[in-house]
Enzyme design. Structure first.
Site, PDB file in Angstrom:
ATOM      1  N   ASN A  66       0.819  -1.209   0.000  1.00 58.70           N
ATOM      2  CA  ASN A  66       0.000   0.000   0.000  1.00 58.70           C
ATOM      3  C   ASN A  66       0.850   1.256   0.000  1.00 58.70           C
ATOM      4  OD1 ASN A  66      -1.996  -1.881   0.140  1.00 58.70           O
ATOM      5  ND2 ASN A  66      -2.445  -1.544   2.313  1.00 58.70           N
ATOM      6  N   HIS A  84       5.824  -0.748  -2.709  1.00 60.69           N
ATOM      7  CA  HIS A  84       5.355  -0.025  -3.906  1.00 60.69           C
ATOM      8  C   HIS A  84       5.419   1.483  -3.724  1.00 60.69           C
ATOM      9  CE1 HIS A  84       2.970  -3.887  -5.075  1.00 60.69           C
ATOM     10  NE2 HIS A  84       4.251  -3.998  -5.290  1.00 60.69           N
ATOM     11  N   CYS A 103      14.060  22.710 -10.348  1.00 65.76           N
ATOM     12  CA  CYS A 103      14.945  22.594 -11.510  1.00 65.76           C
ATOM     13  C   CYS A 103      14.158  22.773 -12.809  1.00 65.76           C
ATOM     14  CB  CYS A 103      15.648  21.234 -11.511  1.00 65.76           C
ATOM     15  SG  CYS A 103      14.603  19.892 -12.093  1.00 65.76           S
TER      16      CYS A 103
HETATM   17  N1  APR Z   1     -10.100  -7.132   4.649  1.00 71.60           N
HETATM   18  C1  APR Z   1      -9.185  -7.979   4.078  1.00 71.60           C
HETATM   19  N2  APR Z   1      -9.076  -8.163   2.725  1.00 71.60           N
HETATM   20  C2  APR Z   1      -9.953  -7.494   1.942  1.00 71.60           C
HETATM   21  C3  APR Z   1     -10.939  -6.620   2.461  1.00 71.60           C
HETATM   22  C4  APR Z   1     -10.987  -6.453   3.890  1.00 71.60           C
HETATM   23  N3  APR Z   1     -11.878  -5.635   4.463  1.00 71.60           N
HETATM   24  N4  APR Z   1     -11.652  -6.100   1.413  1.00 71.60           N
HETATM   25  C5  APR Z   1     -11.124  -6.653   0.274  1.00 71.60           C
HETATM   26  N5  APR Z   1     -10.113  -7.492   0.593  1.00 71.60           N
HETATM   27  C6  APR Z   1      -9.252  -8.273  -0.306  1.00 71.60           C
HETATM   28  C7  APR Z   1      -9.868  -8.644  -1.640  1.00 71.60           C
HETATM   29  O1  APR Z   1     -10.587  -9.859  -1.558  1.00 71.60           O
HETATM   30  C8  APR Z   1      -8.627  -8.784  -2.529  1.00 71.60           C
HETATM   31  O2  APR Z   1      -8.147 -10.129  -2.506  1.00 71.60           O
HETATM   32  O3  APR Z   1      -8.149  -7.459  -0.623  1.00 71.60           O
HETATM   33  C9  APR Z   1      -7.587  -7.871  -1.859  1.00 71.60           C
HETATM   34  C10 APR Z   1      -7.231  -6.634  -2.653  1.00 71.60           C
HETATM   35  O4  APR Z   1      -6.583  -7.060  -3.825  1.00 71.60           O
HETATM   36  P1  APR Z   1      -6.066  -5.993  -4.898  1.00 71.60           P
HETATM   37  O5  APR Z   1      -7.108  -4.988  -5.124  1.00 71.60           O
HETATM   38  O6  APR Z   1      -5.548  -6.767  -6.038  1.00 71.60           O
HETATM   39  O7  APR Z   1      -4.884  -5.232  -4.123  1.00 71.60           O
HETATM   40  P2  APR Z   1      -3.377  -5.707  -3.888  1.00 71.60           P
HETATM   41  O8  APR Z   1      -3.265  -7.189  -3.742  1.00 71.60           O
HETATM   42  O9  APR Z   1      -2.840  -4.881  -2.808  1.00 71.60           O
HETATM   43  O10 APR Z   1      -2.722  -5.262  -5.289  1.00 71.60           O
HETATM   44  C11 APR Z   1      -1.333  -5.389  -5.434  1.00 71.60           C
HETATM   45  O11 APR Z   1      -1.387  -4.193  -7.499  1.00 71.60           O
HETATM   46  O12 APR Z   1      -2.459  -2.507  -8.574  1.00 71.60           O
HETATM   47  C12 APR Z   1      -1.263  -2.871  -8.004  1.00 71.60           C
HETATM   48  O13 APR Z   1       0.437  -1.547  -7.022  1.00 71.60           O
HETATM   49  C13 APR Z   1      -0.891  -1.957  -6.851  1.00 71.60           C
HETATM   50  O14 APR Z   1      -0.064  -2.537  -4.665  1.00 71.60           O
HETATM   51  C14 APR Z   1      -1.014  -2.874  -5.640  1.00 71.60           C
HETATM   52  C15 APR Z   1      -0.771  -4.240  -6.227  1.00 71.60           C
END
Ligand code: APR
Length: 262
Positions: free
Chosen positions: A107, A124, A155
């Site tokens: 995040n 990230h 700059c």
């Molecule tokens: N508590 C726990 N998990 C949750 C909740 C919650 N309240 N709400 C949603 N989720 C889960 C979803 O089920 C999903 O599996 O969080 C996950 C979010 O997944 P993504 O949106 O893919 O996010 P992330 O895994 O952090 O993405 C990775 O991708 O877009 C790039 O750089 C960006 O850091 C990011 C990376």
């Protein structure tokens, strides 16, 4: 796969080296959209190729910098939730028990730090630091909206958000520290990540391969759900406080710490 927070809590209590990997899901209960949740995820509303790549910034620096600045301002209005607070508490308890604790996040919102987490590896990058694409000068940006997009460096160069875009390399110091923590831990906790973006997702593979126990906390299954030791279907803001309480009691940390430290 066993959906049992008791066993996971028992493992957390016994663990000597704990590594936590978080994703956008842990900030969902703070009002920040995830990336891939159906309908609500950012990438279901916007095309990442138009916003989250160096090419997109070269093509339209105004659009990209304005979008990230809007996200920065949105996050500025958000507070850490009980999931963030539980991990900050877990770090404090670990510190008091001489347990090695590493928090790795994908995040860019710095809500872990706002919750009191001390050492956070930001794989990230972050929305709160902006960098000049010409001279590389970085500066913290916690103020109001920029007066121009893209913001300009002294700059004369254009400034971009300090986040890692698709197709860009991660900071090698952060990545290697994260890799060491994943391979050396005896418990990895993966929270709120879809576990499909690499190299972050490889940390889960590394921990499994190194023989660590792995706990996954996510309301939805991930590609690793059948490989981990415990996969708890629930929101991190509900599951993590309960897990820490089951492992260490309800905030009277001193009692549990003394008894378990022998
Ligand atoms: N508590 C726990 N998990 C949750 C909740 C919650 N309240 N709400 C949603 N989720 C889960 C979803 O089920 C999903 O599996 O969080 C996950 C979010 O997944 P993504 O949106 O893919 O996010 P992330 O895994 O952090 O993405 C990775 O991708 O877009 C790039 O750089 C960006 O850091 C990011 C990376």
């Amino acid at each position: 796969m066993v959906d049992s927070s008791d066993q996971a809590a028992g493992r957390l209590r016994e663990a000597k080296r704990v590594t936590v990997l978080t994703g956008a899901g842990i900030s969902a209960e703070s009002g920040i959209a995830t990336f891939r949740d159906a309908m609500t995820g950012l990438w279901s509303q916007f095309n990442p190729a138009d916003l989250a790549t160096p090419e997109a910034f070269r093509r339209d620096p105004e659009l990209v910098s304005r979008w990230y600045d809007e996200r920065r301002l949105q996050v500025a209005g958000c507070r850490p939730n009980d999931g963030h607070l539980a991990l900050a508490r877990m770090e404090r308890i670990a510190g008091a028990r001489g347990v090695k604790f590493t928090l790795i996040t994908q995040n860019v919102d710095r809500l872990h730090q706002a919750a009191g987490s001390q050492s956070v590896i930001e794989l990230h990058g972050t929305l709160w630091v902006w960098r000049c694409v010409d001279c590389g000068k970085e500066a913290e940006e916690t103020g109001p909206a920029f007066s121009e997009y893209p913001p300009t460096c002294i700059c004369g160069g254009s400034r971009r958000p300090g986040v890692v875009w698709f197709g860009e390399g991660l900071n090698w110091r952060d990545l290697s520290a994260a890799g060491v923590a994943a391979k050396a831990c005896d418990l990895l906790i993966s929270v709120g990540t879809s576990s499909v973006v690499y190299p972050a997702a490889r940390l889960i593979e590394d921990a499994i391969a190194a023989g660590a126990k792995v706990l996954e906390v996510n309301p939805n299954p991930t590609p690793f759900s059948d490989e981990v030791d415990w996969s708890i279907r629930g929101k991190s803001g509900e599951v993590l406080p309960r897990l820490v309480e089951e492992a260490f009691g309800n905030g009277v940390d001193a009692h549990r710490i003394d008894s378990s430290a022998g």
